[in-house]
Design a protein around this motif. Structure first.
Motif, mmCIF file in Angstrom:
data_model
loop_
_atom_site.group_PDB
_atom_site.id
_atom_site.type_symbol
_atom_site.label_atom_id
_atom_site.label_comp_id
_atom_site.label_asym_id
_atom_site.label_seq_id
_atom_site.Cartn_x
_atom_site.Cartn_y
_atom_site.Cartn_z
ATOM 1 N N ALA A 88 0.831 -1.206 0.000
ATOM 2 C CA ALA A 88 0.000 0.000 0.000
ATOM 3 C C ALA A 88 0.865 1.254 0.000
ATOM 4 N N ARG A 89 1.958 1.231 0.720
ATOM 5 C CA ARG A 89 2.855 2.386 0.734
ATOM 6 C C ARG A 89 3.483 2.597 -0.636
ATOM 7 N N ALA A 90 3.838 1.509 -1.294
ATOM 8 C CA ALA A 90 4.412 1.634 -2.640
ATOM 9 C C ALA A 90 3.381 2.206 -3.617
ATOM 10 N N ARG A 91 2.116 1.743 -3.526
ATOM 11 C CA ARG A 91 1.080 2.279 -4.406
ATOM 12 C C ARG A 91 0.854 3.768 -4.148
ATOM 13 N N ALA A 92 0.960 4.190 -2.883
ATOM 14 C CA ALA A 92 0.801 5.610 -2.573
ATOM 15 C C ALA A 92 1.939 6.427 -3.183
ATOM 16 N N ARG A 93 3.144 5.892 -3.142
ATOM 17 C CA ARG A 93 4.271 6.604 -3.773
ATOM 18 C C ARG A 93 4.073 6.712 -5.280
ATOM 19 N N ILE A 94 3.561 5.644 -5.897
ATOM 20 C CA ILE A 94 3.325 5.673 -7.343
ATOM 21 C C ILE A 94 2.281 6.728 -7.688
ATOM 22 N N ALA A 95 1.193 6.790 -6.907
ATOM 23 C CA ALA A 95 0.147 7.767 -7.188
ATOM 24 C C ALA A 95 0.649 9.194 -6.971
ATOM 25 N N THR A 96 1.474 9.394 -5.978
ATOM 26 C CA THR A 96 2.012 10.735 -5.723
ATOM 27 C C THR A 96 2.954 11.165 -6.840
ATOM 28 N N ALA A 97 3.702 10.218 -7.388
ATOM 29 C CA ALA A 97 4.653 10.553 -8.453
ATOM 30 C C ALA A 97 3.954 11.064 -9.705
ATOM 31 N N ALA A 98 2.679 10.691 -9.914
ATOM 32 C CA ALA A 98 1.960 11.134 -11.115
ATOM 33 C C ALA A 98 1.732 12.635 -11.130
ATOM 34 N N ARG A 99 1.819 13.296 -9.989
ATOM 35 C CA ARG A 99 1.613 14.743 -9.939
ATOM 36 C C ARG A 99 2.873 15.526 -10.309
ATOM 37 N N LEU A 100 3.979 14.863 -10.399
ATOM 38 C CA LEU A 100 5.246 15.543 -10.644
ATOM 39 C C LEU A 100 5.656 15.406 -12.104
ATOM 40 N N PRO A 101 6.483 16.330 -12.608
ATOM 41 C CA PRO A 101 6.972 16.200 -13.982
ATOM 42 C C PRO A 101 7.830 14.944 -14.150
ATOM 43 N N ALA A 102 7.741 14.374 -15.342
ATOM 44 C CA ALA A 102 8.571 13.210 -15.682
ATOM 45 C C ALA A 102 9.765 13.699 -16.498
ATOM 46 N N ILE A 103 10.960 13.427 -16.052
ATOM 47 C CA ILE A 103 12.191 13.876 -16.708
ATOM 48 C C ILE A 103 13.021 12.646 -17.050
ATOM 49 N N GLN A 104 13.429 12.566 -18.309
ATOM 50 C CA GLN A 104 14.262 11.455 -18.763
ATOM 51 C C GLN A 104 15.504 12.009 -19.462
ATOM 52 N N ALA A 105 16.631 11.472 -19.112
ATOM 53 C CA ALA A 105 17.871 11.851 -19.782
ATOM 54 C C ALA A 105 18.018 11.036 -21.060
ATOM 55 N N SER A 106 18.601 11.679 -22.079
ATOM 56 C CA SER A 106 18.784 11.000 -23.359
ATOM 57 C C SER A 106 20.212 11.218 -23.861
ATOM 58 N N LEU A 107 20.727 10.210 -24.480
ATOM 59 C CA LEU A 107 22.061 10.254 -25.096
ATOM 60 C C LEU A 107 21.974 9.432 -26.372
ATOM 61 N N GLY A 108 22.242 10.074 -27.507
ATOM 62 C CA GLY A 108 22.042 9.375 -28.774
ATOM 63 C C GLY A 108 23.081 9.722 -29.814
ATOM 64 N N ALA A 109 23.115 8.891 -30.816
ATOM 65 C CA ALA A 109 23.986 9.092 -31.985
ATOM 66 C C ALA A 109 23.207 8.648 -33.218
ATOM 67 N N VAL A 110 23.093 9.538 -34.202
ATOM 68 C CA VAL A 110 22.339 9.260 -35.421
ATOM 69 C C VAL A 110 23.295 9.323 -36.602
ATOM 70 N N GLY A 111 23.387 8.239 -37.325
ATOM 71 C CA GLY A 111 24.272 8.176 -38.499
ATOM 72 C C GLY A 111 23.472 8.223 -39.794
ATOM 73 N N ALA A 157 8.054 15.851 -19.476
ATOM 74 C CA ALA A 157 6.621 15.723 -19.744
ATOM 75 C C ALA A 157 5.870 16.021 -18.457
ATOM 76 N N TYR A 158 4.783 16.783 -18.581
ATOM 77 C CA TYR A 158 4.021 17.174 -17.394
ATOM 78 C C TYR A 158 2.572 17.430 -17.800
ATOM 79 N N GLU A 159 1.667 16.866 -17.026
ATOM 80 C CA GLU A 159 0.243 17.132 -17.234
ATOM 81 C C GLU A 159 -0.233 18.082 -16.138
ATOM 82 N N VAL A 160 -0.713 19.235 -16.529
ATOM 83 C CA VAL A 160 -1.187 20.231 -15.576
ATOM 84 C C VAL A 160 -2.440 19.688 -14.888
ATOM 85 N N ASP A 161 -2.400 19.650 -13.568
ATOM 86 C CA ASP A 161 -3.506 19.080 -12.792
ATOM 87 C C ASP A 161 -4.558 20.155 -12.558
ATOM 88 N N PHE A 162 -5.196 20.586 -13.648
ATOM 89 C CA PHE A 162 -6.129 21.706 -13.579
ATOM 90 C C PHE A 162 -7.336 21.383 -12.707
#
Length: 515
Positions: A88-111, A157-162
């Protein structure tokens, strides 16, 4: 490279950001309800689970205290409840995380590697700007074009919790977590109560086994005496048969007592987590705790209902259902999502830290549900029904708790009165047995009268012991009905919690039905 899809999107984002505090929960049919702080939705978890209030120490039995501590340490049901609480505590952390922006680092090479005469090169050939045209100016094009581009950045990525959908979902998960914590306390209360009850059962069975042994000894002497009287022609054969029958019944009861005792000891070992505490079980006494006659403080029912874990769990599930309904209603409204990326891009990794090589992409999307086959409306209807169910369940939990406390108080008082009466009878039987023993020793009374008085004394002691056992059970039932301690002050409850319990059930049910 900078990309803005539509200036209107920026205006919408600014407007929604200014109004982000709105929520559809204000339209719910509930009045004021104690809720978590919406501005502090982080999942707060202590260093561990709270230690239970040691209400079992009121029995004033050191051995019982050790047995309960062993059960709290090793019981398998408690381990299962802790695992459920962690989920239950883990599910609460997951639900709380949905209110925050999601940030992902990227590193790529395109040939890129292609012939010069395809793609753009082929189109230039059709326009007369092929290889020959460039050769006229002394420029020679290669047969193939190839390039490798390296990039490093971050995607956001972020969804505004209007409308408060994510917030209500997080609050619902937090309430479910608190309900799981209350459910854990309910399991813990059940384990402790079952441990105390089994301990009392073992103590009583050991005493009853002793009384049964005394009865067998007395009836054996009496049957031998009556048989001797019959052999001398001064007794009645019917008395001999009656005593032999009573002796056989008393002897036959001993195996049953031993069987029940073995069963109770086995159940206690299971409660203690197996054979690791078998030595502790073997040291249990055959005397009932002496503090079961202590009076109960007045005003117990009005103060202690809030500390019952089943009531607390039902209350938190009601709050979770309320917040879940707000989240389902918010899903009917438009949603605004923002996304973008920022980083560095260069054909050479050596230029990654060159400020001139940075890039960014920003985009916003406003989405509104148009047609989903009634799924969203069905979700709202389902949440409304769940809220009505949670309200009724909470009201039932409070009503049941009140009835159980009242019943336990009446049972404790009546059992205490019965113990007092049987104690008086046992004292009279003991005095009579002492008198007949003195009469027999002085040659005034007969041995039969002494045996009869002794049997009555043992029977009175057994009846008193059974009543003391019932009194201990009645005290345990009151502890369980109250959730452990006698009063709210014992566990530090605030007065507002009971006020909610006293006022909510009827009015809440009416409001839900009125909706």
């Amino acid at each position: 490279m900078e990309q803005i899809r539509n200036p209107l999107s920026c205006m919408i984002a600014v407007t929604i950001g200014m109004l982000a505090g709105c929520s559809v929960l204000s339209s719910l049919p509930f009045g004021e309800w104690p809720r978590q702080n919406a501005d502090a939705l982080d999942v707060r978890e202590g260093a561990g689970l709270d230690a239970p209030y040691p209400w079992w120490e009121s029995f004033d039995d050191p051995v019982l205290n050790r047995v309960v501590e062993a059960a709290l340490e090793s019981n398998f049901d408690l381990a299962t409840a802790v695992a459920r609480l962690d989920q239950a505590r883990a599910r609460a952390r997951i639900a709380t995380a949905a209110r925050l922006p999601a940030i992902q680092a990227s590193l790529g090479a395109v040939g890129f590697d292609a012939p010069t005469n395809v793609g753009l090169g082929a189109q230039l050939e059709e326009l007369g700007l092929g290889t020959d045209a460039f050769a006229a100016f002394g420029v020679s094009l290669p047969d193939r074009l190839d390039q490798t581009t390296y990039s490093a950045g971050a995607d956001v990525a972020y969804e505004v919790d209007f409308w408060g959908r994510s917030r209500d979902a997080a609050l619902s998960a937090g309430a479910q977590r608190e309900a799981s914590e209350a459910a854990y306390r309910a399991v813990r209360m059940g384990v402790v109560a079952q441990t105390v009850a089994t301990y009392l059962e073992i103590v009583d069975l050991r005493r009853q086994r002793g009384f049964a042994g005394e009865t067998v000894e007395i009836l054996g002497d009496w049957a031998s005496l009556e048989k001797d009287r019959y052999d001398r022609g001064v007794g009645d054969i019917r008395d001999v048969y009656a005593l032999r029958r009573s002796l056989a019944d008393a002897e036959a009861s001993l195996p049953g007592v031993n069987e029940r005792l073995a069963d109770a000891e086995g159940r206690l070992k299971v409660l203690l987590g197996g054979q690791q505490h078998a030595g502790l079980v073997a040291t249990l006494p055959d005397t009932m705790p002496t503090s079961t006659m202590q009076p109960v403080p007045t005003g117990v029912p009005a103060e202690a209902l809030a500390q019952r874990p089943d009531v607390a769990a039902a209350r938190q599930r009601l709050a979770a259902a309320r917040f879940a309904l707000g989240a389902r209603r918010a899903a009917l409204l438009p949603s605004l999502s923002l996304s973008g990326s920022i980083g560095l891009q260069s054909p050479d990794t050596a230029d990654w830290f060159d400020p001139d090589q940075w890039f960014r992409n920003l985009s916003s999307n406003l989405l509104a549900p148009v047609f989903q086959g009634g799924r969203l409306r069905g979700d709202v209807a389902l949440a409304e029904a769940a809220l009505a169910e949670a309200t009724a369940t909470y009201g039932h939990a409070v009503a049941r708790a009140t009835a159980e406390v009242e019943t336990a108080l009446v049972g404790l008082e009546s059992t205490r009165h019965r113990v007092a009466l049987l104690a008086t009878f046992a004292e009279e039987a003991r005095a009579e047995a002492t008198l007949q023993e003195q009469r027999y020793a002085s040659g005034v009374g007969g041995y039969v009268a002494f045996l009869a008085a002794s049997q009555m004394n043992v029977g009175a002691k057994a009846a008193r012991a059974a009543a003391e056992r019932d009194l201990a059970y009645a005290r345990l039932a009151l502890h369980r009905a109250l959730g452990g301690a006698w009063s709210s002050q014992a566990v530090g409850l605030n007065s507002a919690a009971y006020g909610e319990i006293a006022a909510l059930p009827g009015s809440a049910v009416e409001r839900v039905q009125g909706e």
